[in-house]
Design an enzyme around this catalytic site. Structure first.
Site, short mmCIF file in Angstrom:
data_model
loop_
_atom_site.label_atom_id
_atom_site.label_comp_id
_atom_site.label_asym_id
_atom_site.label_seq_id
_atom_site.Cartn_x
_atom_site.Cartn_y
_atom_site.Cartn_z
N GLU A 146 -39.15 28.43 -13.11
CA GLU A 146 -40.34 27.61 -13.34
C GLU A 146 -41.04 27.35 -12.01
OE1 GLU A 146 -43.40 25.81 -14.57
OE2 GLU A 146 -41.98 26.45 -16.12
N ASN A 185 -42.10 30.95 -7.94
CA ASN A 185 -43.10 31.72 -8.66
C ASN A 185 -42.47 32.96 -9.30
OD1 ASN A 185 -45.36 33.25 -9.48
ND2 ASN A 185 -46.60 32.41 -7.82
N ASP A 207 -48.85 31.49 -20.43
CA ASP A 207 -50.28 31.20 -20.33
C ASP A 207 -51.05 32.47 -20.67
OD1 ASP A 207 -52.92 30.60 -19.47
OD2 ASP A 207 -52.13 29.14 -18.03
N LYS A 218 -59.57 34.92 -19.81
CA LYS A 218 -60.75 35.54 -19.21
C LYS A 218 -60.40 36.90 -18.61
CE LYS A 218 -62.88 31.06 -18.23
NZ LYS A 218 -63.41 30.15 -17.19
N ASP A 251 -47.93 32.31 -29.66
CA ASP A 251 -48.74 31.94 -30.83
C ASP A 251 -50.17 32.46 -30.66
OD1 ASP A 251 -49.12 30.00 -28.65
OD2 ASP A 251 -50.53 29.07 -30.05
N THR A 303 -38.51 27.48 -28.86
CA THR A 303 -38.99 26.71 -27.72
C THR A 303 -39.70 25.48 -28.26
OG1 THR A 303 -41.23 27.61 -27.55
CG2 THR A 303 -39.45 28.93 -26.61
N GLU A 304 -40.06 24.57 -27.35
CA GLU A 304 -40.78 23.37 -27.77
C GLU A 304 -42.13 23.74 -28.39
OE1 GLU A 304 -39.52 23.91 -24.76
OE2 GLU A 304 -38.20 22.24 -24.19
N TYR A 305 -42.82 24.69 -27.77
CA TYR A 305 -44.11 25.13 -28.30
C TYR A 305 -43.95 25.81 -29.66
CZ TYR A 305 -46.79 24.17 -24.04
OH TYR A 305 -47.43 23.57 -22.98
N GLU A 306 -42.92 26.61 -29.79
CA GLU A 306 -42.69 27.32 -31.04
C GLU A 306 -42.48 26.34 -32.19
OE1 GLU A 306 -39.66 30.72 -32.88
OE2 GLU A 306 -39.58 30.16 -30.76
#
Length: 215
Positions: free
Chosen positions: A69, A96, A118, A122, A154, A193-196
């Site tokens: 991370e 990184n 992420d 663009k 997603d 994951t938390e987002y999932e």
């Protein structure tokens, strides 16, 4: 995930060098020294709050795991959890993820996870996407012949871009899911994951790719 730096984060990281690494180049080729035993090594790039990598390490004590991370505060949040959990097969890295080939030797890694990265939507941001060809080149370098790349998102745009990018790079697709949570067999061993968890509860499809590099 972007969080404002918290004053407690860096001191916490500095005081727990046995659990988290801030100079991963120092362990290139010798990551096994960070673990209790030598075992297959899997890494997650962009571990968020650590739910995925910690659950994976808990379920599979036969493997070693590294969560990477870039954000200090986010890494420190996971560190707090690991201080309590004390999973012997989990190490954290605050650095990184773009420097992967500097952190690991050729063929040192058995698997790479990219979860809800992420999308950098663009056109001028294309090179920052974790499935851009320059990243794929690094993955190919550090993964061994049996290693694979697993990607979940997603974001349909990022998913479609990644399909094209991996295909153009000459990768072999092992599995492709247009709606992972509708596949009962795939969900048996799925670690969320938390987002999932958040997005799937809203009814959004979760896309997944499992791919490997051709020998």
């Amino acid at each position: 995930m972007r969080l404002r730096n918290k004053p407690w984060a860096k001191p916490l990281i500095d005081s727990n060098p046995e659990l988290i690494v801030t100079k991963p180049v120092e362990y290139r080729g010798k990551w096994e020294t960070r673990f209790e035993k030598k075992a297959p090594l899997f890494i997650e790039i962009g571990m968020g709050k650590g739910g995925f990598i910690m659950e994976l390490a808990s379920r599979h004590p036969e493997n070693n795991y590294i969560g990477i991370e870039i954000q200090t505060t986010v890494a420190a949040i996971v560190l707090r959890k690991q201080i309590e959990a004390k999973l012997p097969n989990l190490q954290l890295v605050c650095a990184n993820g773009s420097g992967l080939s500097e952190y690991f030797e050729e063929n040192e890694v058995d698997g790479i996870y990219l979860n809800f990265s992420d999308p950098w939507p663009k056109t001028r941001q294309e090179k920052r996407r974790l499935t851009y060809k320059s990243f794929l080149k690094q993955y190919q370098y550090v993964l061994n012949d049996k290693g694979s790349l697993e990607f979940k998102t997603d974001n349909r745009g990022l998913f479609e871009y990644s399909l094209v990018s991996l295909n153009n790079y000459g990768m072999k697709f092992n599995q492709i899911f247009l709606d992972l949570h509708k596949d009962e067999e795939a969900m048996i061993d799925n670690v969320m994951t938390e987002y999932e968890d958040k997005f799937s509860k809203k009814g959004q499809p979760i896309y997944k790719i499992s791919a490997s590099f051709k020998n």
